[in-house]
Design an enzyme around this catalytic site. Sequence first.
Site, mmCIF file in Angstrom:
data_model
loop_
_atom_site.group_PDB
_atom_site.id
_atom_site.type_symbol
_atom_site.label_atom_id
_atom_site.label_comp_id
_atom_site.label_asym_id
_atom_site.label_seq_id
_atom_site.Cartn_x
_atom_site.Cartn_y
_atom_site.Cartn_z
ATOM 1 N N HIS A 8 0.889 -1.166 0.000
ATOM 2 C CA HIS A 8 0.000 0.000 0.000
ATOM 3 C C HIS A 8 0.918 1.205 0.000
ATOM 4 O O HIS A 8 1.729 1.367 0.907
ATOM 5 C CB HIS A 8 -0.862 0.016 1.270
ATOM 6 C CG HIS A 8 -2.060 -0.853 1.172
ATOM 7 N ND1 HIS A 8 -3.209 -0.574 1.835
ATOM 8 C CD2 HIS A 8 -2.301 -1.992 0.472
ATOM 9 C CE1 HIS A 8 -4.103 -1.497 1.576
ATOM 10 N NE2 HIS A 8 -3.575 -2.367 0.755
ATOM 11 N N HIS A 30 -3.301 1.714 -4.167
ATOM 12 C CA HIS A 30 -3.765 3.091 -3.952
ATOM 13 C C HIS A 30 -3.080 4.065 -4.899
ATOM 14 O O HIS A 30 -3.611 4.354 -5.933
ATOM 15 C CB HIS A 30 -3.651 3.552 -2.493
ATOM 16 C CG HIS A 30 -4.558 2.819 -1.577
ATOM 17 N ND1 HIS A 30 -5.923 2.811 -1.730
ATOM 18 C CD2 HIS A 30 -4.295 2.030 -0.504
ATOM 19 C CE1 HIS A 30 -6.465 2.069 -0.780
ATOM 20 N NE2 HIS A 30 -5.509 1.568 -0.039
ATOM 21 N N ASP A 85 -10.711 -3.293 -1.329
ATOM 22 C CA ASP A 85 -9.940 -3.080 -0.102
ATOM 23 C C ASP A 85 -10.943 -3.153 1.051
ATOM 24 O O ASP A 85 -11.940 -2.431 1.036
ATOM 25 C CB ASP A 85 -9.254 -1.711 -0.152
ATOM 26 C CG ASP A 85 -8.177 -1.566 0.896
ATOM 27 O OD1 ASP A 85 -7.741 -2.580 1.443
ATOM 28 O OD2 ASP A 85 -7.769 -0.421 1.158
ATOM 29 N N PRO A 87 -13.231 -5.580 1.775
ATOM 30 C CA PRO A 87 -14.546 -5.817 1.162
ATOM 31 C C PRO A 87 -15.666 -6.096 2.165
ATOM 32 O O PRO A 87 -16.800 -5.704 1.929
ATOM 33 C CB PRO A 87 -14.312 -7.018 0.251
ATOM 34 C CG PRO A 87 -13.058 -7.642 0.705
ATOM 35 C CD PRO A 87 -12.246 -6.558 1.336
#
Length: 118
Positions: A8, A30, A85, A87
């Site tokens: 990330h 991201h 991300d 979920p």
Amino acid sequence: PPFQFRPHSGAVGPTNHLAAAFMLSDSIVHGLTLVHAPALQYCFMLCQIGVCMAPLAENALICKLRDIPFFEFFKQGLVVALSTDTPRALHLTSMPLVEEFAIAAQFWRLRPADQSEL
């Protein structure tokens, strides 16, 4: 290699995180702050380092959907992908990736060819 490094990176914070990710990663998740570093955008594009974006998570946690640079990156030729991300926390159905595609297709008016490319 059997494993790939996909951190990330670039959700928030300084762009030096993205520079480190560029040197060490196979792709990132991201990449929102990449919009503030055009030179790094170009490097990511040239080296075909992927940027996985989760618009629903980014909308809920970081910035509004209209401020997510997903479509801008896509038009510029960066390797972008839609992903999920968290979920279970953010999605309403049992198919979170389908939700991400549906929202992206509607919001950014993705053509069928664009959707196929993604």
